[in-house]
Design a protein around this motif. Structure first.
Motif, PDB file in Angstrom:
ATOM      1  N   LYS A 154       6.075   6.369  -6.940  1.00  0.00           N
ATOM      2  CA  LYS A 154       5.361   7.559  -6.466  1.00  0.00           C
ATOM      3  C   LYS A 154       5.946   8.079  -5.161  1.00  0.00           C
ATOM      4  O   LYS A 154       6.061   9.302  -4.964  1.00  0.00           O
ATOM      5  CB  LYS A 154       3.870   7.243  -6.291  1.00  0.00           C
ATOM      6  CG  LYS A 154       3.035   8.430  -5.813  1.00  0.00           C
ATOM      7  CD  LYS A 154       1.569   8.040  -5.675  1.00  0.00           C
ATOM      8  CE  LYS A 154       0.745   9.229  -5.184  1.00  0.00           C
ATOM      9  NZ  LYS A 154      -0.700   8.862  -5.034  1.00  0.00           N
ATOM     10  N   VAL A 155       6.312   7.170  -4.241  1.00  0.00           N
ATOM     11  CA  VAL A 155       6.826   7.608  -2.938  1.00  0.00           C
ATOM     12  C   VAL A 155       8.320   7.937  -2.983  1.00  0.00           C
ATOM     13  O   VAL A 155       8.895   8.384  -1.988  1.00  0.00           O
ATOM     14  CB  VAL A 155       6.556   6.556  -1.841  1.00  0.00           C
ATOM     15  CG1 VAL A 155       5.072   6.247  -1.746  1.00  0.00           C
ATOM     16  CG2 VAL A 155       7.374   5.286  -2.063  1.00  0.00           C
TER      17      VAL A 155
ATOM     18  N   ILE B 161       3.274   2.629  -7.040  1.00  0.00           N
ATOM     19  CA  ILE B 161       3.382   3.127  -5.661  1.00  0.00           C
ATOM     20  C   ILE B 161       4.847   3.333  -5.283  1.00  0.00           C
ATOM     21  O   ILE B 161       5.215   4.351  -4.688  1.00  0.00           O
ATOM     22  CB  ILE B 161       2.696   2.153  -4.680  1.00  0.00           C
ATOM     23  CG1 ILE B 161       1.170   2.245  -4.844  1.00  0.00           C
ATOM     24  CG2 ILE B 161       3.101   2.446  -3.234  1.00  0.00           C
ATOM     25  CD1 ILE B 161       0.405   1.161  -4.098  1.00  0.00           C
TER      26      ILE B 161
ATOM     27  N   THR C 158       1.727  -1.855  -7.678  1.00  0.00           N
ATOM     28  CA  THR C 158       2.766  -1.735  -6.659  1.00  0.00           C
ATOM     29  C   THR C 158       3.975  -0.989  -7.203  1.00  0.00           C
ATOM     30  O   THR C 158       4.579  -0.155  -6.512  1.00  0.00           O
ATOM     31  CB  THR C 158       3.170  -3.120  -6.132  1.00  0.00           C
ATOM     32  OG1 THR C 158       2.127  -3.611  -5.285  1.00  0.00           O
ATOM     33  CG2 THR C 158       4.465  -3.070  -5.324  1.00  0.00           C
TER      34      THR C 158
ATOM     35  N   THR D  39       0.870  -1.173   0.000  1.00  0.00           N
ATOM     36  CA  THR D  39       0.000   0.000   0.000  1.00  0.00           C
ATOM     37  C   THR D  39       0.912   1.230   0.000  1.00  0.00           C
ATOM     38  O   THR D  39       2.094   1.144   0.331  1.00  0.00           O
ATOM     39  CB  THR D  39      -0.897   0.037   1.241  1.00  0.00           C
ATOM     40  OG1 THR D  39      -0.061   0.156   2.413  1.00  0.00           O
ATOM     41  CG2 THR D  39      -1.756  -1.224   1.352  1.00  0.00           C
ATOM     42  N   GLU D  40       0.361   2.359  -0.363  1.00  0.00           N
ATOM     43  CA  GLU D  40       1.187   3.574  -0.415  1.00  0.00           C
ATOM     44  C   GLU D  40       1.713   3.933   0.975  1.00  0.00           C
ATOM     45  O   GLU D  40       2.879   4.323   1.125  1.00  0.00           O
ATOM     46  CB  GLU D  40       0.368   4.732  -0.993  1.00  0.00           C
ATOM     47  CG  GLU D  40       1.198   5.989  -1.192  1.00  0.00           C
ATOM     48  CD  GLU D  40       0.430   7.081  -1.935  1.00  0.00           C
ATOM     49  OE1 GLU D  40       0.754   8.272  -1.713  1.00  0.00           O
ATOM     50  OE2 GLU D  40      -0.476   6.752  -2.719  1.00  0.00           O
TER      51      GLU D  40
END
Length: 316
Positions: free
Chosen positions: A178-179, A175, A172, A131-132
């Motif tokens: 993205k982070v 994510i 995934t 999860t993010e």
């Protein structure tokens, strides 16, 4: 080169031309060295996913021994040993579906990351879907890189796993990037897939917002008890072509000759290096299968007159 047909043309050109183009792409990377990574299985067996190549799936009867999550000290000592052996990256893998920010195991992993960050090794995790919020927790704990392989193309994916989808893997990966974590993502060849499946895997990696920091190319290792045990459909030239194509598509990435290296003799490994490989796993064992002995790897590097990442001279 984001077009699939262009990638197919790159792969299919005469081998000498392909290798020459890969050699030019290697110059973009800027370093003529070999990265040593060490992989540790921190939780073995009992995975809920049904990946048909994997001995750790709870769906199949294999000889793999199940184990709970290793304690911090055991992982820390393994990291120290990896560094002593010349590894600059320490990779941790676990047999489970993935991590959510609400789970106790996520907090345990974050604690482990914080502890082993002091070793000065680049840390990579391969722990399944994220999860993010879980990804952010990992990053804040000191994680550098997250591994999440696409494994094959979308059309063949339902034949190697049904408890999750190709799109789940892409989510995934999205994510992870993205982070702000570095992405390690590649595939497996020799599972019965077609050339198109292999090239589509590279195509999807190529269309990501940022190229993967590293692209592992795994050779399928048949494991008794798994559905794909009797499956194998690649030649060594297939492997060299995939590696060279990956090098051309991802000139700034580490291309890792990962699982299955023990199946290859020194001449094939050398050709893989020439074609674009600049990273390998060291250590006696990968997640479940035996690997090439460290002494053999060091002797090979010496014969190639090749430096390890982070070192200015060869080992004697």
């Amino acid at each position: 080169m984001n077009d699939y047909h262009t990638i197919e043309q790159i792969y299919s050109q005469p081998l000498e031309d392909l290798i020459q183009q890969a050699l030019q792409a290697k110059k973009v990377f800027g370093k003529n060295d070999l990265q040593f990574c060490q992989l540790l299985n921190i939780k073995s067996g009992g995975c809920s996913e049904d990946c048909k190549y994997c001995a750790q799936s709870a769906h199949y009867r294999t000889s793999i021994e199940k184990s709970s999550l290793l304690d911090e000290e055991t992982i820390f000592e393994a990291g120290k040993k990896a560094k002593e052996n010349g590894a600059t990256r320490f990779c941790l893998g676990a047999a489970w579906k993935g991590l959510s920010h609400e789970e106790l195991k996520t907090k345990q992993i974050c604690k482990i990351i914080s502890k082993i960050s002091s070793l000065g090794l680049e840390l990579c995790l391969s722990l399944g879907f994220l999860t993010e919020k879980a990804a952010l927790m990992l990053k804040e704990s000191g994680l550098s890189v997250y591994n999440h392989n696409l494994n094959t193309g979308p059309n063949y994916y339902p034949k190697i796993a049904t408890t999750h989808s190709f799109q789940d893997r892409l989510q995934t990966i999205e994510i992870v990037q993205k982070v702000g974590l570095k992405l390690c993502s590649g595939g497996i060849i020799g599972m019965g897939e077609s050339l198109k499946d292999r090239l589509e895997m590279l195509y999807y990696l190529r269309t990501l917002p940022e190229p993967p920091e590293s692209v592992p190319i795994n050779v399928y290792m048949p494991i008794k008890g798994t559905p794909l045990y009797a499956q194998s459909n690649f030649s060594y030239i297939d492997l060299v072509r995939i590696i060279a194509t990956a090098r051309i598509l991802f000139p700034t990435s580490r291309i890792r000759l990962a699982a299955g290296r023990k199946l290859l003799d020194e001449s094939i490994q050398t050709l893989c290096y020439i074609a674009g490989v600049n990273s390998i796993f060291i250590g006696e064992k990968l997640l479940t299968q035996n690997n090439v002995q460290l002494e053999t790897d060091l002797a090979w590097l010496k014969r190639l007159n090749l430096q390890k990442e982070g070192y200015t001279k060869l080992y004697s």
